[in-house]
Design a protein around this motif. Structure first.
Motif, PDB file in Angstrom:
ATOM      1  N   ARG A   1       0.862  -1.183   0.000  1.00 50.46           N
ATOM      2  CA  ARG A   1       0.000   0.000   0.000  1.00 50.46           C
ATOM      3  C   ARG A   1       0.895   1.227   0.000  1.00 50.46           C
ATOM      4  O   ARG A   1       1.799   1.341   0.812  1.00 50.46           O
ATOM      5  CB  ARG A   1      -0.909   0.014   1.224  1.00 50.46           C
ATOM      6  CG  ARG A   1      -1.983  -1.042   1.151  1.00 50.46           C
ATOM      7  CD  ARG A   1      -2.848  -1.093   2.382  1.00 50.46           C
ATOM      8  NE  ARG A   1      -3.321   0.210   2.780  1.00 50.46           N
ATOM      9  CZ  ARG A   1      -3.675   0.514   4.031  1.00 50.46           C
ATOM     10  NH1 ARG A   1      -3.599  -0.380   4.987  1.00 50.46           N
ATOM     11  NH2 ARG A   1      -4.098   1.719   4.331  1.00 50.46           N
ATOM     12  N   VAL A   2       0.634   2.137  -0.892  1.00 48.18           N
ATOM     13  CA  VAL A   2       1.462   3.332  -1.051  1.00 48.18           C
ATOM     14  C   VAL A   2       0.659   4.551  -0.636  1.00 48.18           C
ATOM     15  O   VAL A   2      -0.372   4.857  -1.217  1.00 48.18           O
ATOM     16  CB  VAL A   2       1.929   3.479  -2.512  1.00 48.18           C
ATOM     17  CG1 VAL A   2       2.808   4.703  -2.673  1.00 48.18           C
ATOM     18  CG2 VAL A   2       2.654   2.229  -2.974  1.00 48.18           C
TER      19      VAL A   2
ATOM     20  N   SER B   1       0.949   8.839   0.896  1.00 43.12           N
ATOM     21  CA  SER B   1       1.636  10.044   0.447  1.00 43.12           C
ATOM     22  C   SER B   1       3.052  10.142   1.017  1.00 43.12           C
ATOM     23  O   SER B   1       3.954  10.648   0.357  1.00 43.12           O
ATOM     24  CB  SER B   1       0.831  11.284   0.843  1.00 43.12           C
ATOM     25  OG  SER B   1       0.682  11.325   2.254  1.00 43.12           O
TER      26      SER B   1
ATOM     27  N   LYS C   1       9.411  11.038  -0.966  1.00 47.16           N
ATOM     28  CA  LYS C   1       8.651  10.808  -2.198  1.00 47.16           C
ATOM     29  C   LYS C   1       9.540  10.242  -3.301  1.00 47.16           C
ATOM     30  O   LYS C   1       9.151   9.317  -4.014  1.00 47.16           O
ATOM     31  CB  LYS C   1       8.016  12.129  -2.644  1.00 47.16           C
ATOM     32  CG  LYS C   1       7.044  11.986  -3.755  1.00 47.16           C
ATOM     33  CD  LYS C   1       6.354  13.307  -4.026  1.00 47.16           C
ATOM     34  CE  LYS C   1       5.229  13.100  -4.994  1.00 47.16           C
ATOM     35  NZ  LYS C   1       4.463  14.312  -5.217  1.00 47.16           N
TER      36      LYS C   1
ATOM     37  N   THR D   1       8.991   6.433  -4.914  1.00 43.77           N
ATOM     38  CA  THR D   1       8.663   6.176  -6.315  1.00 43.77           C
ATOM     39  C   THR D   1       9.729   5.327  -7.003  1.00 43.77           C
ATOM     40  O   THR D   1       9.397   4.424  -7.771  1.00 43.77           O
ATOM     41  CB  THR D   1       8.461   7.492  -7.095  1.00 43.77           C
ATOM     42  OG1 THR D   1       9.615   8.310  -6.922  1.00 43.77           O
ATOM     43  CG2 THR D   1       7.228   8.222  -6.626  1.00 43.77           C
TER      44      THR D   1
ATOM     45  N   GLU E   1      -2.492   2.269  -4.460  1.00 42.84           N
ATOM     46  CA  GLU E   1      -2.329   3.675  -4.100  1.00 42.84           C
ATOM     47  C   GLU E   1      -3.421   4.013  -3.091  1.00 42.84           C
ATOM     48  O   GLU E   1      -4.606   3.931  -3.394  1.00 42.84           O
ATOM     49  CB  GLU E   1      -2.456   4.578  -5.331  1.00 42.84           C
ATOM     50  CG  GLU E   1      -1.339   4.414  -6.327  1.00 42.84           C
ATOM     51  CD  GLU E   1      -0.034   5.037  -5.861  1.00 42.84           C
ATOM     52  OE1 GLU E   1      -0.069   5.991  -5.063  1.00 42.84           O
ATOM     53  OE2 GLU E   1       1.013   4.544  -6.296  1.00 42.84           O
ATOM     54  N   ASP E   2      -3.026   4.390  -1.872  1.00 43.59           N
ATOM     55  CA  ASP E   2      -3.974   4.655  -0.797  1.00 43.59           C
ATOM     56  C   ASP E   2      -3.680   6.028  -0.193  1.00 43.59           C
ATOM     57  O   ASP E   2      -2.809   6.162   0.653  1.00 43.59           O
ATOM     58  CB  ASP E   2      -3.862   3.569   0.274  1.00 43.59           C
ATOM     59  CG  ASP E   2      -4.934   3.670   1.335  1.00 43.59           C
ATOM     60  OD1 ASP E   2      -5.783   4.568   1.246  1.00 43.59           O
ATOM     61  OD2 ASP E   2      -4.909   2.847   2.272  1.00 43.59           O
TER      62      ASP E   2
END
Length: 147
Positions: free
Chosen positions: A91-92, A94, A115, A119, A137-138
């Motif tokens: 789970r990604v 911010s 960040k 990535t 993407e969460d």
């Protein structure tokens, strides 16, 4: 070819405790320095201990190999080598990622990453042939664990 490392920090509460104690050592060194008007051996030794703990705190990283994800932590007991095929979900959020795999104590573990590191890590792990996990993407994933 040199392996690429992706630096991380533990969940928020552990990171706050570690870095608070580390900067407490710095402040102790500064207090000892203010006690004398010339360089003082004890304050320099305590300052050296502070720099040691800063280097130790930045010694947490991932290495993505062909078959394994190596999670390097400060304590040798907490270092893990997880097969890429064993990872179930990533789970990604911010500011963090959460990896679900059977190799962890609670089946899941949270990692705070910048960040750029996040990535590049996700792109590197996607390019591995044995990696079959689902990447979600969460935006609701926060940097503190909820039990």
């Amino acid at each position: 070819m040199k392996k690429r490392v992706y630096h991380w920090q533990p969940e928020l509460s552990s990171a706050i405790i570690y870095w608070s104690c580390t900067f407490g050592i710095l402040f102790l060194s500064l207090i000892l320095t203010l006690e004398h008007t010339r360089p003082y051996l004890i304050s320099n030794i305590v300052l050296g201990i502070f720099f040691f703990f800063v280097l130790l705190g930045h010694n947490r990283y991932f290495i993505v190999e062909d078959e394994y994800l190596i999670i390097h932590a400060i304590l040798p007991v907490r270092r893990k080598k997880i097969t890429l095929s064993a990872i179930e979900i990533i789970r990604v959020g911010s500011k963090c990622i959460e990896i679900k795999a059977p190799g962890f104590k609670e089946e899941t573990q949270m990692f705070i990453m910048t960040k750029k590191n996040k990535t590049t890590f996700i792109e590197a792990i996607k390019n591995q042939t044995l990696f079959k996990a689902q990447i979600i993407e969460d935006p609701d994933l926060t940097i503190s664990k909820h039990y």
